[in-house]
Design a protein around this motif. Structure first.
Motif, mmCIF file in Angstrom:
data_model
loop_
_atom_site.group_PDB
_atom_site.id
_atom_site.type_symbol
_atom_site.label_atom_id
_atom_site.label_comp_id
_atom_site.label_asym_id
_atom_site.label_seq_id
_atom_site.Cartn_x
_atom_site.Cartn_y
_atom_site.Cartn_z
ATOM 1 N N SER A 1 -40.902 -17.727 -119.333
ATOM 2 C CA SER A 1 -40.814 -17.758 -120.798
ATOM 3 C C SER A 1 -41.386 -16.437 -121.323
ATOM 4 N N ASN A 2 -41.223 -16.165 -122.609
ATOM 5 C CA ASN A 2 -41.444 -14.793 -123.073
ATOM 6 C C ASN A 2 -42.842 -14.237 -122.783
ATOM 7 N N GLY A 3 -43.878 -14.978 -123.198
ATOM 8 C CA GLY A 3 -45.244 -14.487 -122.973
ATOM 9 C C GLY A 3 -45.604 -14.490 -121.494
ATOM 10 N N ALA A 4 -45.245 -15.567 -120.814
ATOM 11 C CA ALA A 4 -45.578 -15.670 -119.384
ATOM 12 C C ALA A 4 -44.851 -14.599 -118.581
ATOM 13 N N MET A 5 -43.623 -14.330 -118.982
ATOM 14 C CA MET A 5 -42.844 -13.296 -118.297
ATOM 15 C C MET A 5 -43.486 -11.924 -118.505
ATOM 16 N N THR A 6 -43.926 -11.668 -119.730
ATOM 17 C CA THR A 6 -44.565 -10.381 -119.988
ATOM 18 C C THR A 6 -45.889 -10.296 -119.242
ATOM 19 N N ALA A 7 -46.598 -11.417 -119.176
ATOM 20 C CA ALA A 7 -47.860 -11.426 -118.428
ATOM 21 C C ALA A 7 -47.603 -11.086 -116.962
ATOM 22 N N SER A 8 -46.496 -11.556 -116.428
ATOM 23 C CA SER A 8 -46.148 -11.246 -115.039
ATOM 24 C C SER A 8 -45.928 -9.744 -114.910
ATOM 25 N N GLY A 9 -46.334 -9.201 -113.779
ATOM 26 C CA GLY A 9 -45.959 -7.811 -113.533
ATOM 27 C C GLY A 9 -44.701 -7.767 -112.689
ATOM 28 N N ASP A 10 -44.295 -8.896 -112.214
ATOM 29 C CA ASP A 10 -43.154 -9.039 -111.309
ATOM 30 C C ASP A 10 -41.890 -8.392 -111.888
ATOM 31 N N PRO A 11 -41.133 -7.658 -111.058
ATOM 32 C CA PRO A 11 -39.954 -6.965 -111.597
ATOM 33 C C PRO A 11 -38.839 -7.885 -112.086
ATOM 34 N N ARG A 12 -38.983 -9.202 -111.892
ATOM 35 C CA ARG A 12 -37.984 -10.105 -112.480
ATOM 36 C C ARG A 12 -37.911 -9.955 -113.997
ATOM 37 N N LYS A 13 -38.965 -9.378 -114.592
ATOM 38 C CA LYS A 13 -38.940 -9.214 -116.047
ATOM 39 C C LYS A 13 -38.207 -7.941 -116.484
ATOM 40 N N LEU A 14 -37.954 -7.030 -115.543
ATOM 41 C CA LEU A 14 -37.434 -5.724 -115.949
ATOM 42 C C LEU A 14 -36.045 -5.778 -116.599
ATOM 43 N N PRO A 15 -35.123 -6.660 -116.144
ATOM 44 C CA PRO A 15 -33.814 -6.706 -116.822
ATOM 45 C C PRO A 15 -33.908 -7.084 -118.301
ATOM 46 N N VAL A 16 -35.019 -7.738 -118.706
ATOM 47 C CA VAL A 16 -35.179 -8.093 -120.119
ATOM 48 C C VAL A 16 -36.383 -7.342 -120.715
ATOM 49 N N ASP A 17 -36.560 -6.132 -120.231
ATOM 50 C CA ASP A 17 -37.691 -5.295 -120.615
ATOM 51 C C ASP A 17 -37.853 -5.187 -122.140
ATOM 52 N N ALA A 18 -36.723 -5.089 -122.816
ATOM 53 C CA ALA A 18 -36.765 -4.879 -124.278
ATOM 54 C C ALA A 18 -37.360 -6.088 -124.993
ATOM 55 N N GLN A 19 -37.384 -7.230 -124.311
ATOM 56 C CA GLN A 19 -37.877 -8.448 -124.980
ATOM 57 C C GLN A 19 -39.340 -8.744 -124.681
ATOM 58 N N GLN A 20 -40.019 -7.797 -124.050
ATOM 59 C CA GLN A 20 -41.402 -8.109 -123.668
ATOM 60 C C GLN A 20 -42.294 -8.294 -124.902
ATOM 61 N N ALA A 21 -43.254 -9.206 -124.743
ATOM 62 C CA ALA A 21 -44.179 -9.517 -125.841
ATOM 63 C C ALA A 21 -45.244 -8.414 -125.940
ATOM 64 N N PRO A 22 -45.780 -8.173 -127.140
ATOM 65 C CA PRO A 22 -46.793 -7.119 -127.282
ATOM 66 C C PRO A 22 -48.171 -7.546 -126.782
ATOM 67 N N ASN A 23 -49.027 -6.551 -126.569
ATOM 68 C CA ASN A 23 -50.453 -6.772 -126.281
ATOM 69 C C ASN A 23 -50.760 -7.307 -124.890
ATOM 70 N N PHE A 24 -49.872 -7.013 -123.949
ATOM 71 C CA PHE A 24 -50.169 -7.285 -122.536
ATOM 72 C C PHE A 24 -50.342 -5.940 -121.847
ATOM 73 N N VAL A 25 -51.384 -5.808 -121.048
ATOM 74 C CA VAL A 25 -51.618 -4.557 -120.335
ATOM 75 C C VAL A 25 -51.782 -4.896 -118.856
ATOM 76 N N HIS A 26 -51.048 -4.166 -118.018
ATOM 77 C CA HIS A 26 -51.062 -4.463 -116.580
ATOM 78 C C HIS A 26 -51.914 -3.465 -115.808
ATOM 79 N N PHE A 27 -52.533 -3.965 -114.747
ATOM 80 C CA PHE A 27 -53.274 -3.062 -113.872
ATOM 81 C C PHE A 27 -52.791 -3.227 -112.435
ATOM 82 N N ASP A 28 -53.002 -2.152 -111.687
ATOM 83 C CA ASP A 28 -52.575 -2.143 -110.287
ATOM 84 C C ASP A 28 -53.745 -2.595 -109.420
ATOM 85 N N LEU A 29 -53.442 -3.411 -108.436
ATOM 86 C CA LEU A 29 -54.469 -3.804 -107.461
ATOM 87 C C LEU A 29 -53.833 -3.665 -106.079
#
Ligand SMILES: Cc1ncc(COP(=O)(O)O)c(C=O)c1O
Length: 442
Positions: free
Chosen positions: A143-171
């Motif tokens: 879903s929109n927020g959960a997808m944006t929270a994910s860093g998983d590339p499954r979200k990349l095809p809908v990149d334009a729809q990502q929700a604001p205010n999520f910041v990802h870090f690398d581990l």
């Protein structure tokens, strides 16, 4: 056309399939399932080595759940979330007993994504802050927020729809980190602290992390990492939300994945193993401290099917089965057996680069060369880069196994009721299929 082919054809003609191009699909048509096995309409048996989508922890076909569901349906099938049922209170009490610390209040949802969405909303409501920090190599739902929270590339095809205010870090993970284990912990914590400073700690509501990494490849946390993250959260008033959707309910040999790391989060998002797929359901466990804020403030969360009585009945019975059948103890014991058997496989197959496992949440990483660690298929592989791994996956299926194969990962996560004999059966299928990958090793 055989009866089985007709079933598959109708599904393909009239329904859409997740995360796939729709042409050329050939799904298994499951007629019935029992324990660790699926059976198709031609009575071909498949050992289910990923417990469905790592959710059918108690195994398939358990009629105790059927009975609990039927009984509840006969009594009352649905009440609005503002009414109560006996089963809702009983389940809430049981979950409070299972969860450590003061995680005593349950907000019931529908699935993993709705647990995460509500966790994020609640964290923002509670803290009055807006940013959410998550790991790139993670999945939290579609879903929109959960997808944006994910860093998983499954979200990349809908990149334009990502929700604001999520910041990802690398581990980074140990297998592909060249600078030593101790250094990995130090650098991971230091970079997280730098990031919090850059983003402004007073703007950060929560850090969301999987209890143990799942579909990103079971990428283990550096030892001590979660403990340090807990301390950082305490220091800055940031909430720590553990996503236990996949790693919860015995999957890792403990009730929750984070219990391997000696921490207690502020909220736990759960789903999958709560009802083991017998019905869709999820839950957000919340600390007393967070819940208390809403004693006198409106809790602005809601779902028509929150605390659905029939799903509550399935969940309560599922929790009893974990205990009655000692499934969590079995997962821990079988996990150790699995580790020992995979160690033998590693010696036999030059294509096995790495094996990462906690309890029965495991993953083989397949490589072209053990020294260079060149993956058999790259991260976020395109279809044309999956040639070898697709052949391996097809062989696995042909030999009578269902499991999740992604990029160069083969997941090994059977139901927690699995026996040593069934582990041997499954690993011998994987071993046979890996001969294909071994031939590609250079
Ligand atoms: C860690 C994690 N969180 C959340 C989800 C999303 O759950 P659901 O598909 O039930 O929305 C998943 C699904 O695989 C998951 O693995």
């Amino acid at each position: 056309m055989s009866a089985t082919q007709k079933i598959i054809q109708e599904n393909v003609d009239y329904t859409l399939f997740s995360w796939s191009k729709q042409k050329g699909l050939n799904p298994i048509a499951v007629k019935h399932a029992q324990g660790v096995y699926l059976y198709d309409y031609d009575d071909k048996r498949y050992i289910d080595f990923s417990s469905g989508l790592m959710n059918v922890n108690i195994g398939h076909g358990n009629q105790r759940i059927t009975q609990a569901v039927v009984n509840q349906m006969q009594e009352v099938a649905y009440v609005t979330p503002s009414c109560v049922t006996k089963i809702r209170g009983e389940l809430g009490k049981k979950l409070a007993a299972i969860c450590p610390g003061d995680l005593n209040k349950a907000f019931f949802t529908l699935c993993g994504a709705t647990s995460i969405e509500n966790a994020i909303k609640l964290a923002r409501l509670y803290t009055g802050r807006h940013k959410i920090l998550t790991r790139y190599q993670s999945y939290h739902g579609s879903s929109n927020g959960a997808m944006t929270a994910s860093g998983d590339p499954r979200k990349l095809p809908v990149d334009a729809q990502q929700a604001p205010n999520f910041v990802h870090f690398d581990l980074p993970y140990l297998y592909r980190w060249e600078y030593g284990e101790e250094n990995l912990l130090k650098e991971s914590i230091a970079s997280l602290e730098r990031m919090i400073a850059y983003e402004g700690s007073a703007n950060i509501a929560a850090i969301v992390l999987e209890g143990e990494s799942g579909s990103s490849g079971c990428l283990k946390y550096p030892v001590g990492y979660l403990k340090s993250v807990r301390e950082i959260c305490n220091k800055h008033g940031i909430l720590l939300i553990m996503d236990e959707v996949m790693s919860g309910f015995g999957r890792t040999g403990k009730w929750f994945g984070f219990q391997h790391h000696d921490i207690i989060p502020d909220m736990i998002a759960i789903a999958k193993g709560l009802t083991c797929g017998y019905l869709p359901f999820g839950c957000l466990m919340v600390s007393d401290k967070i819940a208390a804020k809403f004693d006198d403030t409106v809790l602005a969360l809601g779902l028509t099917y929150s605390a659905h009585p029939v799903s509550c009945a399935a969940a309560l019975e599922t929790l009893k089965i974990y205990e009655d059948d000692h499934l969590i103890e079995n997962a821990a014991a079988m996990g150790k057996y699995m580790d020992a058997q995979v160690e033998l496989l590693k010696q036999k197959h030059p294509s096995i680069g790495d094996w990462r496992n906690t309890g029965l949440l495991g993953c083989l990483e397949i490589v072209k060369n053990k020294k260079t660690k060149e993956p058999m298929a790259p991260f976020n592989a395109k279809p044309n880069e999956m040639e070898v791994m697709n052949k391996v996956a097809n062989k696995i299926k042909e030999l009578g196994m269902y499991t999740f194969v992604r990029w160069n990962y083969i997941f090994v996560a059977p139901p927690l009721c699995v026996t040593k004999a069934q582990i041997n059966e499954g690993l011998s299928i994987i071993s046979e299929a890996l001969k294909i990958a071994d031939k590609e090793v250079n």
